[in-house]
Design a protein around this motif. Structure first.
Motif, PDB file in Angstrom:
ATOM      1  N   ASN A 113       9.948  23.447   8.575  1.00  0.00           N
ATOM      2  CA  ASN A 113       9.708  22.177   7.875  1.00  0.00           C
ATOM      3  C   ASN A 113      10.061  21.019   8.803  1.00  0.00           C
ATOM      4  N   ILE A 118      10.648  20.568   0.805  1.00  0.00           N
ATOM      5  CA  ILE A 118       9.272  20.803   0.350  1.00  0.00           C
ATOM      6  C   ILE A 118       9.173  22.200  -0.251  1.00  0.00           C
ATOM      7  N   VAL A 177       6.325  25.314  -0.364  1.00  0.00           N
ATOM      8  CA  VAL A 177       5.128  25.748   0.353  1.00  0.00           C
ATOM      9  C   VAL A 177       4.537  26.964  -0.338  1.00  0.00           C
ATOM     10  N   SER A 223       5.230  32.051  -2.107  1.00  0.00           N
ATOM     11  CA  SER A 223       5.750  30.677  -2.158  1.00  0.00           C
ATOM     12  C   SER A 223       7.207  30.670  -1.715  1.00  0.00           C
ATOM     13  N   CYS A 238      -1.845  27.068   3.983  1.00  0.00           N
ATOM     14  CA  CYS A 238      -0.561  26.599   3.450  1.00  0.00           C
ATOM     15  C   CYS A 238      -0.793  25.392   2.536  1.00  0.00           C
ATOM     16  N   VAL A 249       1.413  22.456   0.909  1.00  0.00           N
ATOM     17  CA  VAL A 249       2.728  21.822   0.983  1.00  0.00           C
ATOM     18  C   VAL A 249       2.839  20.794  -0.136  1.00  0.00           C
ATOM     19  N   ARG A 265      -0.009  17.206  -2.987  1.00  0.00           N
ATOM     20  CA  ARG A 265      -0.040  18.521  -2.337  1.00  0.00           C
ATOM     21  C   ARG A 265      -1.035  18.463  -1.171  1.00  0.00           C
TER      22      ARG A 265
END
Length: 375
Positions: free
Chosen positions: A19, A25, A27, A45, A75, A77, A85
């Motif tokens: 990150n 966050i 993911v 996740s 991915c 995020v 997102r």
């Protein structure tokens, strides 16, 4: 992930995440798996602290050999408040080859160092001396008096004895039938896959026992021939040859097999033939070819028990239909035992086993034959 996968085993895949945002966050990961797995909803996740790192790991169990193509890594995020997102596509397709099971080779290598089987059975009693003379040494208490070398004793004035070692440089061939009888599935793998895994483990053990390992695969025609050898790259040659073998629905030509064996294998060898005879009649068709092959070599036929029929035999039927089914299952089991007796009458060894016990049984048989100096 590893550069190659092992067939029928759990192969680990690791995804590393970092990150770079100055806040935490969440993911979501979507990995585009190979089409062979038929997995359309693979998701993982994970939550990452600011400037944090984490790994996601999972395993895959391939049930067929060949090339597996991994696609992109996607991915998603999500911000801390989950209002935004962002999608990030990592374009990193990878192709991995799935080889016959090689993860368990070290487990079976232990069997190459001793004569004790993995099933815990006691050692096989050695009969006489091996044909391989090793050296002459001074007699020490406990040596066999029958090995005294009287000529060497007379020259030196001290008791001298001969020492022997296992016969080495013997040729061990695995011959794999790829006909329609080997297409039968068992727990996701075909009988051909089990035979390939067992052949690789056995040939690896034979190389560690200083024997020469070779391979022949056939169906309607002879497909692959790897001459017996024990150089440093022989195991890789066998692995590459076994990696691409596929079965078909054709009738196997045993006459062509015998002809190629007589032409290409000049030295008396131990031949383990992996095939499957369901009925006594199917053996009768191929028996003349097997007898011809056994006239020059030590032949061991490896074929399979039907575990489903075993389960049916152990059940108690509660109606007439169940009784009929159990009687038919017992008839098939009886025919399998008759096949073993028929092969023994013609001087041919046999191994009747289940797919689960195949590898252990063939290695135990090889060690037993070595101990009895039949190889």
């Amino acid at each position: 992930m590893a550069t190659r996968f092992s067939l029928g085993d759990e192969n680990k895949i690791i995804i590393s995440l970092t990150n770079n945002f100055p806040y935490s966050i969440k993911v979501g990961i979507i990995d585009e798996l190979p089409e062979q797995f038929q997995e359309r909803n693979f998701q993982r996740s994970v939550s990452l602290n600011y400037y944090g790192r984490k790994t996601i790991s999972y395993s895959l169990r391939p049930t067929s050999r060949g090339e597996y193509h991994f696609g992109n890594l996607i991915c998603y995020v999500m911000s801390p408040l989950r209002l935004v997102r962002r999608r990030r596509i990592i374009e990193d397709p990878i192709t991995v080859k799935v080889y016959p099971s090689f993860q368990h080779l070290k487990q079976y290598q232990l069997m190459a160092l001793s004569d004790v089987s993995l099933t815990g059975e006691k050692k096989v009693r050695r009969l006489g001396h091996s044909l391989e003379f090793e050296k002459i040494k001074d007699y020490v208490q406990g040596d066999d008096m029958r090995t005294i070398n009287w000529k060497a004793t007379a020259r030196t004035g001290n008791l001298m004895v001969n020492t022997y070692t296992d016969a080495r440089q013997q040729q061990i061939y695995c011959i794999i039938d790829k006909g329609r009888s080997m297409k039968m599935p068992f727990e996701g793998l075909s009988l051909l896959d089990y035979s390939i895994n067992a052949s690789l483990a056995l040939l690896n053990v034979s190389l560690l026992r200083y024997d020469k390992a070779g391979l022949i695969t056939f169906s309607k025609k002879i497909d692959e021939i790897v001459p017996a050898d024990r150089n440093s790259i022989q195991l890789n040659r066998l692995l590459e040859a076994l990696y691409k073998q596929q079965t078909d629905f054709k009738e196997s030509d045993y006459e062509a097999l015998v002809n190629i064996v007589h032409r290409r294998i000049n030295q008396r060898s131990l031949i383990l033939l992996f095939t499957n005879f369901e009925t006594h009649a199917s053996l009768k068709r191929q028996l003349p070819a097997l007898v011809r092959m056994a006239s020059r070599h030590l032949v061991c036929v490896v074929f399979f028990q039907n575990t489903l029929l075993k389960e049916i035999q152990e059940t108690q039927p509660n109606n007439m239909e169940g009784l009929y089914i159990k009687t038919i299952a017992e008839q098939f089991d009886y025919e399998k035992r008759q096949i073993v007796k028929e092969l023994r009458l013609h001087g041919i060894l046999s191994i009747l086993t289940t797919p689960h016990n195949l590898t252990i049984d063939v290695i135990n048989k090889y060690l037993e034959l070595k101990a009895r100096q039949m190889v």
